[in-house]
Design a protein around this motif. Structure first.
Motif, PDB file in Angstrom:
ATOM      1  N   TYR A 132      33.545  43.673  48.842  1.00  8.95           N
ATOM      2  CA  TYR A 132      34.956  44.451  48.922  1.00  8.95           C
ATOM      3  C   TYR A 132      35.050  44.446  50.230  1.00  8.95           C
ATOM      4  O   TYR A 132      34.494  42.838  51.029  1.00  8.95           O
ATOM      5  N   SER A 154      34.824  54.010  44.329  1.00 11.41           N
ATOM      6  CA  SER A 154      34.459  52.950  43.604  1.00 11.41           C
ATOM      7  C   SER A 154      34.553  53.110  41.755  1.00 11.41           C
ATOM      8  O   SER A 154      34.050  54.544  41.630  1.00 11.41           O
ATOM      9  N   LEU A 164      39.434  50.706  43.940  1.00 10.76           N
ATOM     10  CA  LEU A 164      38.398  51.551  45.244  1.00 10.76           C
ATOM     11  C   LEU A 164      39.532  52.257  46.090  1.00 10.76           C
ATOM     12  O   LEU A 164      40.886  51.925  46.367  1.00 10.76           O
TER      13      LEU A 164
END
Length: 233
Positions: A132, A154, A164
């Motif tokens: 991420y 998420s 997310l």
């Protein structure tokens, strides 16, 4: 580049503006996501509480559906023959929220599976978790300092497209023009007013009395917060 780095770049650009004025606004309004079952995807995004804007079809070979998240200027589109991408192949779709836990509880209340809050591990970029913005290592729990940009959660749609939540309460300088303060929803405005109220309470403690000009103080706080400027004391 992370959202934090993007905002820093925007801040630097804002501080070094050329005399050239912007001639054309470019507004990101659509993100296309690939799905395998259009009706299943439609039911999922409806359960999220997102606004259904369109469901158009032309015969059996083409269909497009558009949803917009609450308070968002950008919508998502999916359907039949609208993208060549493999279903479920899109990751890193970020929904910016002012209150991470409230956003999580809203989805959980709708029967949507969503992760526990997590934050990053500094500059660590290798790890077992799905990448991420801040790397790959996800440390359990919201950021201990509750720093803006630093807390996440998420969830995925039925095909595995990855979403997310990112909690942002104060933008870095340059991200938003001070004279362009606006709110995408009543919830966003309410959250800002609560932060202003708490800060103003501390202001009155320091000054030792009731502030007759509290409305002006609130307004100054809200504009400064959105523009990433130093907050009033």
């Amino acid at each position: 580049m992370t959202t934090l780095e993007i905002d820093r770049a925007a801040a630097a650009k804002s501080l070094n503006k050329s005399s050239t004025s912007r001639s054309v606004d470019m507004k990101l309004e659509i993100v296309v996501i690939p799905v395998s079952d259009v009706d299943r995807a439609k039911a999922f995004y409806a359960r999220l509480g997102w606004r259904l804007d369109a469901d158009f079809a032309s015969g059996e070979e083409w269909r497009v559906i558009q949803f917009t998240p609450p308070g968002s200027a950008c919508s998502v589109i999916f359907g039949k023959n609208v993208t060549a991408a493999a279903p479920g192949s899109v990751r890193g779709l970020y929904l910016i929220v002012s209150d991470l836990e409230a956003a999580r509880q809203d989805l959980l209340g709708r029967g949507i599976e969503v992760s526990e809050p997590f934050h990053g591990a500094g500059d660590v970029h290798a790890g077992p978790d799905e990448p991420y913005l801040f790397g790959s290592v996800r440390v359990s729990g919201a950021d201990p300092k509750r720093g803006s940009y630093s807390s996440f959660a998420s969830f995925t749609d039925p095909d595995g497209n990855g979403w997310l939540f990112q909690e942002i309460t104060t933008r870095l300088p340059g991200r938003i023009e001070a004279d362009g303060t606006n709110f995408a929803s009543t919830a966003d405005l309410a959250a800002t007013l609560r932060r202003a109220a708490a800060a103003h309470g501390e202001h009155e403690k320091r000054t030792g009395g009731h502030d007759e000009n509290w409305a002006d103080w609130y307004a100054d706080y809200i504009v400064r917060e959105q523009a990433g400027q130093p907050l009033p004391s």
